[in-house]
Design a protein around this motif. Structure first.
Motif, PDB file in Angstrom:
ATOM      1  N   ARG A   1       0.811  -0.983  -0.084  1.00 33.46           N
ATOM      2  CA  ARG A   1      -0.148  -0.068  -0.077  1.00 33.46           C
ATOM      3  C   ARG A   1       1.029   1.222  -0.133  1.00 33.46           C
ATOM      4  NH1 ARG A   1      -2.784  -0.716   4.401  1.00 33.46           N
ATOM      5  NH2 ARG A   1      -1.749   0.372   5.810  1.00 33.46           N
ATOM      6  N   ILE A   2       1.749   1.196   0.921  1.00 31.68           N
ATOM      7  CA  ILE A   2       2.806   2.292   0.836  1.00 31.68           C
ATOM      8  C   ILE A   2       3.407   2.719  -0.414  1.00 31.68           C
ATOM      9  CG2 ILE A   2       4.861   3.371   2.132  1.00 31.68           C
ATOM     10  CD1 ILE A   2       3.650   2.049   4.523  1.00 31.68           C
ATOM     11  N   LYS A   3       3.852   1.582  -1.118  1.00 33.54           N
ATOM     12  CA  LYS A   3       4.723   1.504  -2.279  1.00 33.54           C
ATOM     13  C   LYS A   3       3.874   2.173  -3.399  1.00 33.54           C
ATOM     14  CE  LYS A   3       8.137  -2.296  -1.777  1.00 33.54           C
ATOM     15  NZ  LYS A   3       8.434  -3.273  -2.262  1.00 33.54           N
ATOM     16  N   GLN A   4       2.632   1.758  -3.470  1.00 33.48           N
ATOM     17  CA  GLN A   4       1.494   2.182  -4.501  1.00 33.48           C
ATOM     18  C   GLN A   4       1.085   3.584  -4.224  1.00 33.48           C
ATOM     19  OE1 GLN A   4      -1.574  -0.667  -4.980  1.00 33.48           O
ATOM     20  NE2 GLN A   4      -2.302   0.479  -6.715  1.00 33.48           N
ATOM     21  N   PHE A   5       0.584   3.881  -2.974  1.00 35.99           N
ATOM     22  CA  PHE A   5       0.145   5.081  -2.796  1.00 35.99           C
ATOM     23  C   PHE A   5       0.706   6.059  -1.951  1.00 35.99           C
ATOM     24  CE2 PHE A   5      -3.348   1.829  -2.836  1.00 35.99           C
ATOM     25  CZ  PHE A   5      -4.083   2.191  -4.299  1.00 35.99           C
ATOM     26  N   GLY A   6       1.793   5.518  -1.175  1.00 37.11           N
ATOM     27  CA  GLY A   6       2.752   6.588  -0.201  1.00 37.11           C
ATOM     28  C   GLY A   6       1.587   7.004   0.888  1.00 37.11           C
ATOM     29  N   TYR A   7       0.883   6.222   1.247  1.00 36.86           N
ATOM     30  CA  TYR A   7      -0.067   6.672   2.214  1.00 36.86           C
ATOM     31  C   TYR A   7       0.237   6.017   3.646  1.00 36.86           C
ATOM     32  CZ  TYR A   7      -4.747   7.165   4.470  1.00 36.86           C
ATOM     33  OH  TYR A   7      -5.807   7.531   5.144  1.00 36.86           O
ATOM     34  N   ASN A   8       0.008   6.823   4.901  1.00 40.79           N
ATOM     35  CA  ASN A   8       0.073   6.405   6.217  1.00 40.79           C
ATOM     36  C   ASN A   8      -1.216   5.976   6.776  1.00 40.79           C
ATOM     37  OD1 ASN A   8       2.935   6.353   6.367  1.00 40.79           O
ATOM     38  ND2 ASN A   8       2.946   8.513   6.547  1.00 40.79           N
ATOM     39  N   VAL A   9      -1.787   5.318   7.434  1.00 43.28           N
ATOM     40  CA  VAL A   9      -2.898   4.934   8.172  1.00 43.28           C
ATOM     41  C   VAL A   9      -3.182   6.154   8.899  1.00 43.28           C
ATOM     42  CG1 VAL A   9      -4.424   3.276   9.383  1.00 43.28           C
ATOM     43  CG2 VAL A   9      -2.516   2.401   8.126  1.00 43.28           C
ATOM     44  N   LYS A  10      -4.579   6.457   9.045  1.00 38.43           N
ATOM     45  CA  LYS A  10      -5.138   7.479   9.648  1.00 38.43           C
ATOM     46  C   LYS A  10      -4.842   7.258  11.399  1.00 38.43           C
ATOM     47  CE  LYS A  10      -9.280  10.333  10.096  1.00 38.43           C
ATOM     48  NZ  LYS A  10     -10.665  10.624   9.682  1.00 38.43           N
ATOM     49  N   VAL A  11      -4.322   8.275  12.199  1.00 39.55           N
ATOM     50  CA  VAL A  11      -4.273   8.109  13.432  1.00 39.55           C
ATOM     51  C   VAL A  11      -5.399   7.889  14.125  1.00 39.55           C
ATOM     52  CG1 VAL A  11      -2.907   8.999  15.393  1.00 39.55           C
ATOM     53  CG2 VAL A  11      -1.616   9.130  13.203  1.00 39.55           C
ATOM     54  N   GLY A  12      -5.510   6.962  15.103  1.00 39.42           N
ATOM     55  CA  GLY A  12      -6.539   6.964  16.080  1.00 39.42           C
ATOM     56  C   GLY A  12      -6.607   8.154  17.043  1.00 39.42           C
ATOM     57  N   LEU A  13      -7.698   8.986  17.018  1.00 43.07           N
ATOM     58  CA  LEU A  13      -7.562   9.954  18.124  1.00 43.07           C
ATOM     59  C   LEU A  13      -9.047   9.670  19.055  1.00 43.07           C
ATOM     60  CD1 LEU A  13      -6.916  12.849  15.789  1.00 43.07           C
ATOM     61  CD2 LEU A  13      -5.342  11.965  17.441  1.00 43.07           C
ATOM     62  N   SER A  14      -8.909  10.149  20.197  1.00 41.88           N
ATOM     63  CA  SER A  14      -9.958  10.221  21.150  1.00 41.88           C
ATOM     64  C   SER A  14     -10.040  11.764  21.899  1.00 41.88           C
ATOM     65  CB  SER A  14      -9.768   8.937  22.142  1.00 41.88           C
ATOM     66  OG  SER A  14     -10.141   7.968  21.900  1.00 41.88           O
ATOM     67  N   TRP A  15     -11.294  12.037  22.021  1.00 43.53           N
ATOM     68  CA  TRP A  15     -11.477  13.319  22.747  1.00 43.53           C
ATOM     69  C   TRP A  15     -12.138  13.151  24.121  1.00 43.53           C
ATOM     70  CZ3 TRP A  15     -11.391  13.058  17.492  1.00 43.53           C
ATOM     71  CH2 TRP A  15     -10.600  13.852  16.817  1.00 43.53           C
ATOM     72  N   THR A  16     -12.118  13.783  25.107  1.00 42.22           N
ATOM     73  CA  THR A  16     -12.951  13.649  26.395  1.00 42.22           C
ATOM     74  C   THR A  16     -12.748  15.211  26.865  1.00 42.22           C
ATOM     75  OG1 THR A  16     -13.414  12.860  28.319  1.00 42.22           O
ATOM     76  CG2 THR A  16     -11.041  13.178  27.872  1.00 42.22           C
TER      77      THR A  16
END
Length: 734
Positions: free
Chosen positions: A589-604
């Motif tokens: 995926r990274i080779k083809q798209f140069g993409y990093n997975v979306k970082v998981g975030l939580s708010w409180t």
């Protein structure tokens, strides 16, 4: 008296010298005032023009009065304009130029009643008067009234009328508008075919009708193309989702781009979202004249483009360079931060806006309500509601947004309160309330409200909200009933049905529905993503692999879809312990798209302070206490039978890690621990996530509410989870 010049005895009237002097002086004063006002209005110094008018109003003739009305229209300053209206004599009120300016003034001030009243009282109506009224009606989203007046009065076409009526046709774009638009072109006089404004309007109208080939033919036939002609074509290409063609045409222009072209191309680059678009947008911005930095529309489109490409620093730098910021400029930044999940910055900017004494308009308020809906924490939502201008709370757009926001903030009673206070709910209102029920696991209530919704208001969105509510609460029969009763099954409606079946592992039936849809329609990537998501829930690697391979064949050009699909596929292999295969998928995926997975975030939110956590976050000042509390929670969970589920780990576990330490570092668990170190610990904890909650966090949170005797509400991208006494409102349908 004998007149020597004409040899006639005449009675001559001789004015005293002082009277002649007075007349000449008055004429001179009037001429001077007119010249000054025209110069100031041409240079858009409207306030200065009015100040001069006030000082020399005694010398004002109809020309000056007309100029003053134009200044009030452009500001707009309704109160000052009414003062000038009171100065108009009956003779002035019969002046066609003043009549036209008056209609324009009323329209710009939003006083439709006065504009129509004046228009109807004028016995002989000129084409410029009609043009002005049409322009005002279009600006007030009343294009149908323009077509009504045009057809009733059978107006002779001149440049102004043609441009306005064609624009109204472009705005409406229904069968009647297409018929009138075609008649306009057929009846077009030869002398008007040389008008650039007429031709540009015709091109854009054809583009809005989807007649791209006809528009291109007309464009090629035009010998004298202006920058506005190119703008009409590029804007038309954008409307028809032909963004590459818009960019191709931009590179053919040998004229300097004006503000309109800059806006169009920034928008084109935003939609294209590829390397060519990025380079074009950045280069255009670099060469842009600094005089455009105070043009709200251009700067807004540029900020949106930069935010879309995640160039936050560049967007912030551009925002700081704008000296005269408006609500529109702030809105572009707030919207960009929201899309990038920089939600805390949205609140900071909203506070800065108030410090700069810029009143938030409805668009800004809607954006901030949307930010609150994303965060989905009651206290945060209430703080923004308290800051809304009182007059906006009666706006239907705001009311609908608040129904949605309170629903997403798990305050379903507040959603109901607003809904039930409305005498005439519209389609959006019904859909918002149905969706609020569905998000909170109240599928039965959602279906009941759907059944009470007038049939003519059950549009696509309404049906999707009802189907989603059934899907997320396992109401298969109700879902099938709504689906079967839907005559026009759109792509989104079919996708929602596929999602429902996939969640209940009814993959064969889901695939049959897709096959039936594809007999008469092109394949839909969203349907295959729904299948893949369902397969991920049950860790069916064979089905997932087959679906993803088919997606690669069918949707080779859909970068975002293939990225999301590969993330799901790699997660499935990780969940069954095949980390080698999962790693290969990520590498490809990274080779083809140069993409990093979306970082998981939580708010409180604690003590009215919004706090954000990333996975394994150590940035908070109380991190040491948070991780100590996590250790205590982990021990309690193990003692009461919880087994940390390694299948929800989507990467190899490092040597210095354990399954427990990896899973306990998830952002929602950090947010829970942070709440528990408060004194006293809250009885209700609210958390919002930008991704789906993982199965281990879901199971652990259920047990935590039983052990700690509290309520935990977690809003993820799919729904709201109400955890209490060891159970979840979703009944594990997530």
């Amino acid at each position: 008296m004998f007149c020597g010049k004409c040899s006639l005895t005449v009675r001559c009237v001789v004015l005293p010298l002082y009277e002649i002097s007075t007349v000449v002086t008055a004429r001179h004063a009037s001429t001077t005032l007119n010249a000054q006002m025209k110069k100031l209005i041409d240079s858009k110094q409207f306030r200065h023009a009015l100040d001069i008018f006030d000082k020399q109003s005694h010398a004002a003739d109809d020309f000056a009065l007309n100029m003053a009305l134009k200044a009030c229209s452009n500001l707009p300053d309704y109160r000052r304009g009414l003062g000038i209206v009171r100065q108009l004599s009956p003779k002035s009120l019969n002046n066609p130029f003043i009549q036209t300016s008056l209609v324009h003034f009323y329209m710009k001030s939003g006083d439709l009643k006065s504009a129509i009243g004046l228009f109807n009282s004028i016995p002989v109506k000129t084409n410029p008067l009609y043009t002005t009224l049409f322009k005002g009606l279009i600006s007030m989203k009343k294009s149908k009234e323009v077509l009504n007046l045009y057809e009733q009065n059978k107006l002779k076409l001149d440049e102004g009328v043609f441009v306005m009526v064609s624009k109204a046709c472009s705005e409406i774009c229904d069968d009647r508008a297409r018929r009138i638009g075609k008649q306009l072109i057929v009846n077009l006089l030869e002398d008007l075919k040389g008008s650039g404004k007429v031709m540009n309007s015709t091109i854009f109208m054809l583009m809005k009708f989807g007649n791209v080939v006809e528009a291109e033919q007309l464009f090629r036939q035009m010998k004298h193309k202006t920058i506005y002609t190119y703008g009409a074509m590029m804007k038309g290409y954008n409307h028809n989702q032909m963004f590459e063609k818009a960019l191709d045409l931009f590179y053919q222009i040998d004229l300097a781009p004006n503000g309109n072209i800059l806006t169009i191309i920034f928008n084109t680059c935003t939609h294209l979202f590829n390397d060519r678009a990025l380079q074009t947008g950045k280069e255009l911005l670099r060469k842009m004249n600094k005089s455009y930095y105070n043009d709200d529309i251009i700067i807004t489109s540029a900020i949106r483009m930069l935010m879309k490409f995640d160039l936050v620093n560049d967007a912030e730098r551009l925002f700081r360079q704008v000296k005269s910021k408006s609500a529109l400029t702030y809105h572009a930044m707030i919207n960009g931060y929201s899309q990038l999940d920089e939600l805390d910055k949205c609140f900071q900017l909203f506070d800065q806006m108030k410090s700069d004494q810029i009143l938030p308009n409805e668009v800004v308020c809607l954006s901030m309500i949307g930010v609150c809906a994303k965060i989905a924490i009651r206290s945060v939502s209430q703080s923004i509601v308290d800051q809304l201008p009182s007059h906006m709370k009666s706006s239907r757009n705001i009311q609908n947004a608040l129904i949605s926001m309170w629903g997403k903030s798990s305050s379903i009673e507040k959603s109901k309160e607003i809904f039930e206070s409305l005498d005439d709910p519209d389609m959006v209102t019904y859909s918002s309330m149905i969706n609020a029920y569905g998000l909170n696991g109240m599928g039965v209530e959602a279906v009941e409200l759907y059944r009470r919704t007038p049939v003519d208001m059950r549009d696509e969105v309404c049906r999707i909200c009802a189907l989603n509510a059934c899907s997320h609460t396992g109401l298969l029969n109700e879902c099938r009933h709504i689906f079967d009763q839907t005559h026009h099954k759109t792509e989104k409606i079919v996708t929602t049905m596929v999602d429902c079946l996939s969640r209940l592992t009814m993959f064969d039936e889901a695939e049959l529905i897709i096959e039936d849809y594809e007999k008469t329609n092109p394949p839909s990537s969203a349907m295959y993503m729904a299948l893949l998501s369902g397969a991920r829930n049950v860790r069916d690697s064979n089905l997932s692999n087959r679906i993803y391979k088919k997606m690669q064949l069918l949707f080779s050009d859909e970068k975002d879809t293939l990225i999301a699909g590969s993330v799901l596929l790699s997660n499935i292999y990780s969940s069954i312990g095949d980390h080698h295969r999962a790693g290969d998928i990520r590498t490809n995926r990274i080779k083809q798209f140069g993409y990093n997975v979306k970082v998981g975030l939580s708010w409180t939110s604690v003590n009215n302070q919004l706090v954000r956590f990333k996975a394994h976050d150590h940035s908070h000042p109380q991190s040491e206490e948070i991780y100590e509390e996590l250790q205590r929670l982990s021990c309690e969970l193990r003692e009461h039978g919880h087994t940390f589920d390694s299948s929800w780990i989507t990467r190899p576990v490092n040597e210095d890690e354990t399954v427990e330490s990896v899973l306990c570092g998830h952002s929602e668990k950090l947010a829970i621990a942070f709440n528990f170190i408060q004194q006293p610990p809250p009885s209700i904890i609210q958390i919002s996530k930008n991704l789906r909650i993982c199965g281990d966090c879901h199971a652990a949170t259920k047990l935590i509410t039983k052990l700690r005797r509290c309520e935990i509400i977690i809003r993820d991208t799919n729904r709201i989870h109400h955890f209490s006494n060891g159970e979840c409102s979703c009944q594990d349908h997530f």
